[in-house]
Design an enzyme around this catalytic site. Sequence first.
Site, PDB file in Angstrom:
ATOM      1  N   SER A 276      61.280  67.709   3.499  1.00 25.47           N
ATOM      2  CA  SER A 276      61.071  67.141   2.170  1.00 25.47           C
ATOM      3  C   SER A 276      62.241  67.527   1.279  1.00 25.47           C
ATOM      4  O   SER A 276      62.618  68.699   1.212  1.00 25.47           O
ATOM      5  CB  SER A 276      59.757  67.670   1.579  1.00 25.47           C
ATOM      6  OG  SER A 276      59.536  67.132   0.289  1.00 25.47           O
TER       7      SER A 276
ATOM      8  N   HIS B 218      67.611  66.794  -8.294  1.00 21.96           N
ATOM      9  CA  HIS B 218      67.765  66.495  -9.714  1.00 21.96           C
ATOM     10  C   HIS B 218      69.208  66.814 -10.091  1.00 21.96           C
ATOM     11  O   HIS B 218      69.655  67.962  -9.969  1.00 21.96           O
ATOM     12  CB  HIS B 218      66.790  67.321 -10.550  1.00 21.96           C
ATOM     13  CG  HIS B 218      65.356  67.025 -10.266  1.00 21.96           C
ATOM     14  ND1 HIS B 218      64.752  65.862 -10.679  1.00 21.96           N
ATOM     15  CD2 HIS B 218      64.409  67.731  -9.588  1.00 21.96           C
ATOM     16  CE1 HIS B 218      63.484  65.860 -10.285  1.00 21.96           C
ATOM     17  NE2 HIS B 218      63.253  66.985  -9.625  1.00 21.96           N
TER      18      HIS B 218
ATOM     19  N   HIS C  89      64.697  61.263  -3.763  1.00 22.41           N
ATOM     20  CA  HIS C  89      63.655  61.916  -2.961  1.00 22.41           C
ATOM     21  C   HIS C  89      63.715  61.340  -1.549  1.00 22.41           C
ATOM     22  O   HIS C  89      63.973  60.149  -1.357  1.00 22.41           O
ATOM     23  CB  HIS C  89      62.276  61.647  -3.565  1.00 22.41           C
ATOM     24  CG  HIS C  89      61.155  61.679  -2.562  1.00 22.41           C
ATOM     25  ND1 HIS C  89      60.617  60.535  -2.005  1.00 22.41           N
ATOM     26  CD2 HIS C  89      60.491  62.712  -2.002  1.00 22.41           C
ATOM     27  CE1 HIS C  89      59.671  60.866  -1.163  1.00 22.41           C
ATOM     28  NE2 HIS C  89      59.571  62.167  -1.130  1.00 22.41           N
TER      29      HIS C  89
ATOM     30  N   ASN D  40      61.602  62.155   2.419  1.00 19.73           N
ATOM     31  CA  ASN D  40      60.848  63.019   3.336  1.00 19.73           C
ATOM     32  C   ASN D  40      60.465  62.233   4.575  1.00 19.73           C
ATOM     33  O   ASN D  40      60.289  61.009   4.520  1.00 19.73           O
ATOM     34  CB  ASN D  40      59.606  63.623   2.664  1.00 19.73           C
ATOM     35  CG  ASN D  40      58.448  62.647   2.592  1.00 19.73           C
ATOM     36  OD1 ASN D  40      57.698  62.485   3.546  1.00 19.73           O
ATOM     37  ND2 ASN D  40      58.302  61.989   1.449  1.00 19.73           N
ATOM     38  N   THR D  41      60.368  62.934   5.681  1.00 19.34           N
ATOM     39  CA  THR D  41      59.802  62.373   6.902  1.00 19.34           C
ATOM     40  C   THR D  41      58.943  63.451   7.540  1.00 19.34           C
ATOM     41  O   THR D  41      59.221  64.633   7.410  1.00 19.34           O
ATOM     42  CB  THR D  41      60.873  61.895   7.906  1.00 19.34           C
ATOM     43  OG1 THR D  41      61.768  62.974   8.217  1.00 19.34           O
ATOM     44  CG2 THR D  41      61.672  60.733   7.351  1.00 19.34           C
ATOM     45  N   ARG D  42      57.925  63.036   8.253  1.00 14.31           N
ATOM     46  CA  ARG D  42      56.982  64.006   8.803  1.00 14.31           C
ATOM     47  C   ARG D  42      56.262  63.430  10.020  1.00 14.31           C
ATOM     48  O   ARG D  42      56.160  62.209  10.197  1.00 14.31           O
ATOM     49  CB  ARG D  42      55.943  64.395   7.747  1.00 14.31           C
ATOM     50  CG  ARG D  42      55.134  63.212   7.249  1.00 14.31           C
ATOM     51  CD  ARG D  42      54.300  63.539   6.023  1.00 14.31           C
ATOM     52  NE  ARG D  42      53.654  62.336   5.496  1.00 14.31           N
ATOM     53  CZ  ARG D  42      54.239  61.488   4.650  1.00 14.31           C
ATOM     54  NH1 ARG D  42      55.471  61.722   4.230  1.00 14.31           N
ATOM     55  NH2 ARG D  42      53.592  60.410   4.227  1.00 14.31           N
TER      56      ARG D  42
ATOM     57  N   HIS E  61      69.310  50.516  -1.213  1.00 15.58           N
ATOM     58  CA  HIS E  61      68.359  49.666  -0.494  1.00 15.58           C
ATOM     59  C   HIS E  61      68.977  49.062   0.759  1.00 15.58           C
ATOM     60  O   HIS E  61      68.306  48.932   1.790  1.00 15.58           O
ATOM     61  CB  HIS E  61      67.832  48.565  -1.415  1.00 15.58           C
ATOM     62  CG  HIS E  61      66.694  49.021  -2.280  1.00 15.58           C
ATOM     63  ND1 HIS E  61      65.383  48.924  -1.906  1.00 15.58           N
ATOM     64  CD2 HIS E  61      66.686  49.599  -3.513  1.00 15.58           C
ATOM     65  CE1 HIS E  61      64.602  49.409  -2.861  1.00 15.58           C
ATOM     66  NE2 HIS E  61      65.376  49.823  -3.854  1.00 15.58           N
TER      67      HIS E  61
ATOM     68  N   HIS F  20      49.385  55.286 -15.420  1.00 16.73           N
ATOM     69  CA  HIS F  20      49.119  55.571 -16.828  1.00 16.73           C
ATOM     70  C   HIS F  20      50.318  55.261 -17.721  1.00 16.73           C
ATOM     71  O   HIS F  20      50.189  55.208 -18.942  1.00 16.73           O
ATOM     72  CB  HIS F  20      48.670  57.029 -17.018  1.00 16.73           C
ATOM     73  CG  HIS F  20      49.716  58.047 -16.695  1.00 16.73           C
ATOM     74  ND1 HIS F  20      49.901  58.562 -15.432  1.00 16.73           N
ATOM     75  CD2 HIS F  20      50.642  58.661 -17.484  1.00 16.73           C
ATOM     76  CE1 HIS F  20      50.884  59.441 -15.447  1.00 16.73           C
ATOM     77  NE2 HIS F  20      51.357  59.526 -16.681  1.00 16.73           N
TER      78      HIS F  20
ATOM     79  N   GLY G 139      46.606  75.022   1.447  1.00 17.02           N
ATOM     80  CA  GLY G 139      46.996  76.417   1.341  1.00 17.02           C
ATOM     81  C   GLY G 139      48.451  76.719   1.571  1.00 17.02           C
ATOM     82  O   GLY G 139      48.819  77.888   1.781  1.00 17.02           O
TER      83      GLY G 139
END
Length: 296
Positions: free
Chosen positions: A118, A122, A132, A134-136, A166, A196, A279
Amino acid sequence: MTRQFEPQKARAAAWFRALRDEILAAFMAIEDAHSAGPASDLAPGRFERTQTQRKSTHGEDAGGGCMNVMRGGRVFEKVGVNVSVVHGNLGARAQSAMAARGVPGMETDPRFWASGISLVAHMRNPNVPAVHMNTRMFWTPHAWWFGGGADLNPCIEYEDDTSHFHAALAAACDAHDPSYYGRFKSWADEYFFVPHRGRARGVGGIFFDDLNTGNWEADFAFVQSVGKAFLPAFLPLVERRRKTPWSDEDRDTQLVHRGLYAEYNLVYDRGTKFGLETGHDANAVLMSLPPLAKWV
């Protein structure tokens, strides 16, 4: 499935670590190269490495990871590149969420294993976009899948930067399935939307989850392609913009945009929720938050 997937788990975890090392080296090289332009009088940034541990609800070892964070650099005001390998039993909320997504067997068997990388950067210069990636890989005794993606988050948008980012991701997708880019771009547009505020948090990218075509090798190859595409997608944008002068107004725009980013990650981001609920080390989970932000 438990025993037969041990080699795949090891290969995936090793790949995420190798990608981490490549990215760290590239980012430190950028810091060293920035010898002229805004903030070039600062010392080049370096990564601080911290080992993290996850404890299960019963207190036994449940894996962990390595958090690599650079703060106060010439080009990167804050960037984190984390890798992790965690395992154990999902808590009730995470188990319920997985079951609701259709993960087979999750109602009665909460065991899991997960590994990934991850990254959130900034940037000091408001003209250089935040980013940003990430791969998992996620595994249970009854299923496995891959997820991840990358998205660009400029506070001052340049159309050629957006197009380049892109295009690099589209090429990575097209090499595996011509339908992937359109599907995963649309998924990113929906996923990285801030309800929001009624707007996206950036200019998008790709996002995918629950990727299991039935061919582990093919899916792993695609995830590797996404990881390999990241530096070619992002580094040219840094090179274009890192010497661009900025004003106090630009900095203010940047800090307000970072507030939007923080709102999204704390309220909606699936990875943040999963990390805290299972956790994992809170500092590692919240590494994505910007060093400074403001709200109007």
